[in-house]
Design a protein around this motif. Sequence first.
Motif, PDB file in Angstrom:
ATOM      1  N   PHE A  10      -4.357   1.992  -7.525  1.00  0.00           N
ATOM      2  CA  PHE A  10      -3.281   1.833  -6.535  1.00  0.00           C
ATOM      3  C   PHE A  10      -3.864   1.772  -5.123  1.00  0.00           C
ATOM      4  O   PHE A  10      -3.371   1.030  -4.268  1.00  0.00           O
ATOM      5  CB  PHE A  10      -2.266   2.971  -6.649  1.00  0.00           C
ATOM      6  N   TYR A  11      -4.915   2.552  -4.889  1.00  0.00           N
ATOM      7  CA  TYR A  11      -5.542   2.548  -3.560  1.00  0.00           C
ATOM      8  C   TYR A  11      -6.082   1.160  -3.244  1.00  0.00           C
ATOM      9  O   TYR A  11      -5.859   0.615  -2.157  1.00  0.00           O
ATOM     10  CB  TYR A  11      -6.658   3.603  -3.527  1.00  0.00           C
ATOM     11  N   PHE A  12      -6.756   0.538  -4.218  1.00  0.00           N
ATOM     12  CA  PHE A  12      -7.324  -0.789  -3.966  1.00  0.00           C
ATOM     13  C   PHE A  12      -6.247  -1.869  -3.856  1.00  0.00           C
ATOM     14  O   PHE A  12      -6.365  -2.809  -3.093  1.00  0.00           O
ATOM     15  CB  PHE A  12      -8.352  -1.154  -5.051  1.00  0.00           C
ATOM     16  N   ILE A  13      -5.159  -1.698  -4.618  1.00  0.00           N
ATOM     17  CA  ILE A  13      -4.069  -2.690  -4.511  1.00  0.00           C
ATOM     18  C   ILE A  13      -3.394  -2.572  -3.150  1.00  0.00           C
ATOM     19  O   ILE A  13      -2.758  -3.510  -2.669  1.00  0.00           O
ATOM     20  CB  ILE A  13      -3.012  -2.469  -5.616  1.00  0.00           C
ATOM     21  N   GLY A  14      -3.488  -1.413  -2.539  1.00  0.00           N
ATOM     22  CA  GLY A  14      -2.836  -1.210  -1.245  1.00  0.00           C
ATOM     23  C   GLY A  14      -1.466  -0.567  -1.389  1.00  0.00           C
ATOM     24  O   GLY A  14      -0.632  -0.648  -0.486  1.00  0.00           O
ATOM     25  N   VAL A  15      -1.233   0.047  -2.555  1.00  0.00           N
ATOM     26  CA  VAL A  15       0.042   0.730  -2.763  1.00  0.00           C
ATOM     27  C   VAL A  15      -0.119   2.176  -2.304  1.00  0.00           C
ATOM     28  O   VAL A  15      -1.016   2.885  -2.747  1.00  0.00           O
ATOM     29  CB  VAL A  15       0.435   0.684  -4.261  1.00  0.00           C
ATOM     30  N   ASN A  30       5.643  -9.348  -1.625  1.00  0.00           N
ATOM     31  CA  ASN A  30       4.348  -8.661  -1.666  1.00  0.00           C
ATOM     32  C   ASN A  30       4.584  -7.152  -1.502  1.00  0.00           C
ATOM     33  O   ASN A  30       5.738  -6.708  -1.423  1.00  0.00           O
ATOM     34  CB  ASN A  30       3.387  -9.202  -0.593  1.00  0.00           C
ATOM     35  N   VAL A  31       3.484  -6.391  -1.422  1.00  0.00           N
ATOM     36  CA  VAL A  31       3.641  -4.938  -1.364  1.00  0.00           C
ATOM     37  C   VAL A  31       4.466  -4.530  -0.144  1.00  0.00           C
ATOM     38  O   VAL A  31       5.331  -3.652  -0.215  1.00  0.00           O
ATOM     39  CB  VAL A  31       2.249  -4.233  -1.339  1.00  0.00           C
ATOM     40  N   THR A  32       4.256  -5.210   0.986  1.00  0.00           N
ATOM     41  CA  THR A  32       4.973  -4.832   2.208  1.00  0.00           C
ATOM     42  C   THR A  32       6.457  -5.183   2.112  1.00  0.00           C
ATOM     43  O   THR A  32       7.325  -4.333   2.349  1.00  0.00           O
ATOM     44  CB  THR A  32       4.357  -5.548   3.433  1.00  0.00           C
ATOM     45  N   ALA A  60       1.480   2.009   8.388  1.00  0.00           N
ATOM     46  CA  ALA A  60       0.735   2.299   7.144  1.00  0.00           C
ATOM     47  C   ALA A  60       0.395   3.785   7.063  1.00  0.00           C
ATOM     48  O   ALA A  60       0.442   4.390   5.988  1.00  0.00           O
ATOM     49  CB  ALA A  60      -0.540   1.466   7.089  1.00  0.00           C
ATOM     50  N   ASP A  61       0.069   4.392   8.208  1.00  0.00           N
ATOM     51  CA  ASP A  61      -0.218   5.838   8.214  1.00  0.00           C
ATOM     52  C   ASP A  61       1.019   6.631   7.806  1.00  0.00           C
ATOM     53  O   ASP A  61       0.933   7.609   7.058  1.00  0.00           O
ATOM     54  CB  ASP A  61      -0.652   6.303   9.617  1.00  0.00           C
TER      55      ASP A  61
END
Length: 683
Positions: free
Chosen positions: A417-422, A484-486, A330-331
């Motif tokens: 986008f930050y809260f969605i995790g994108v 999903n996003v991943t 993620a980083d």
Amino acid sequence: MSSADQPVLPQGAGYGVVVGIGLFFSALMIGLTAVQARYTSFSPKNSEEFSSASRSVKPGLIASGIVSAWTWAATLLQSSAVAYKYGISGPWWYGAGATVQVLLFAQLAAKLKLNAPYAHTWLEIVGTRWGKAAHLIFMFFGLATNIIVSSMLILGGSATVTDLTGMSTIAACFLIPLGVAIYVVVGGMRATLLCDYTHTSVLFAIILTFVFTVYATSPKIGSPTKMHELLATAASLRPVPGNAHGSYMTMRSKNGLIFGVINVIGNFATVFQDQAYWQRAIASKPASTVKAYLLGGLAWFAIPFVFATTLGLAAVALTGDPAMRTLSPADVSAGLPASAAAAALLGKSGAAVLLVLLFLAVTSATSAELIAVSSILTYDVYKKYFNPHATEAQVLKVSHAMVAFFAVCMGLAGMIFYFIGVSMGWLYTFMGVILGSAVVPIALCVTWSKANKWGCLAGAIVGFAAGIIAWLVTTSTLNGGVINVTTSGGDYEMLAGNLASIGVGGIIATVTSCIWPEDFDFNSTRALNVSTQPHMAHTKGTDLDSKQDEKRDSADEKRNSSDIQSVAIEDEEPIVEPDPDLDPVALDKAFQFAAWSSLILTIVMLIVIPFPLFFASTIFGVRGLTAWVVIGIIWCFISAFSVVLYPLWESRTALKQILKGLLKDIFAKGSGKYHEKGPSSHV
Ligand SMILES: NC(N)=O
């Protein structure tokens, strides 16, 4: 959490940089604007000057503005992330894969000057040629581009500020665009370009500082030889999947190549559909537009290539160093390898310098996006649909309000986008999926008389649907039905979506145009906004392009079909005094030059250099890596000269004029003000 995983700088440093530098540049802009108004013939109180810098800017400053607008957070962070993941091929594919679009855009810029020299936005051209439906549909693609680019800027900027200082991400999302909005409102396009220039100068200075630290002075690395040794060790411990022998020092990288393809497609969309790049062509002097884009593109290449070859590879080389923080996937997707390496190499000062570098990159690109969206909302929404007879003052007021409005939108988009995790990296590879389909239709609209309206519209819409479907179906197929996003952010998933979007859009637009060609003469787009040009004499007899003369009468009849018309053309039949800057023969020559040079450079950068190295599976030895790094450093110096020193040289007369005015004011108060009869200034 080890101590290396803690923020290197205090929160106050984050707020200091974000708020302090923002306010500093706002103050600088107020000063520059006052100087401009007093000592030159240009006043940002004029709407043409606010949005187009009176179409008078010279190539060096435009090139610097292109470099600045095209240097996103991703340019520094994502390029380093792909260097971290794929080795030396990552920086190459990032740099080359986003340079060629700027070079090729030189062709569109030349055609803009030839076919619509007084347009404020690219959407005005689309609307004039193809009417309301096309105008609205392509406006969707244009604004979507601005929103995605802006979100990436805010996501990348805020993630790094939070990582280095612990500052609240949400606060960063809103504070970053705020300071920029102030200086854009104050200064307009010309001041934005001057600000871009200062940002670009500092940017090159900081990048060169990092390069010399990593490859010459750092006790942890300090030479290409040591870098080679550390990368070889890293590859033996953590071989790169898909790379020749798992090495970081090879262009034979399967995933690097996939990223390269995605990068090329996505960046076509974000150059061709982003008003920011059209706006720089619009602001440019017609004679030098092509030169500015070629220079800007080639100069920009050095930024991601050299920066990522430095800090991205340093992040790999320093794996295991006690000062190097551990990077999760993620980083890496958030683009953090560069900041981690800077902090590991230089501690607090490295982190602080990287923070400033990133902030300058983000703010200058943000200013380009703010003024770009403001122009679209002002000219393509307010003036076209709400108040076609808006006065100068109303247009200017709306332009200012739209800058502020979009600054808030940017903050909101980044936060969502930050809260969605994108993450920024996800958005970067996704942009071509939803934007790619309109690339070819837009290019054809501006450059090709035969482009078919319905074919191009169908291409944009069907390509868009094809991109989304290909992306989702591939995600589902490769991930056991899990979307999903991943899962949707994988290399093959994004590749499928990108290829389908640009491919289907391009094929439909081109094939339909070949089968049912239009015969558009561009007369109505050439007449666009002629009535608002203060220097144009409206008398009978237009001669913008002698080759088109015979066609003009029939074109005048056809013109009823387009719904953005120059009011003056219809009501008064103004005939435009030929503008010597718009000599069609010279502009056509410029287009031919742009076409050939940009095509050759594109082939060299995307095929001639990388593919022989790819197919030969060459793994660089110490000498190979040293040569690679040295070429990058030389390129970086030439770039810095081109966009830092050259603009000063070309503006020497104007600078002298300003200096004279200043000195006069100092020694005889009030005597330095510019008067109409003085020499004109083209800063
Ligand atoms: N501007 C880019 N693609 O870094």
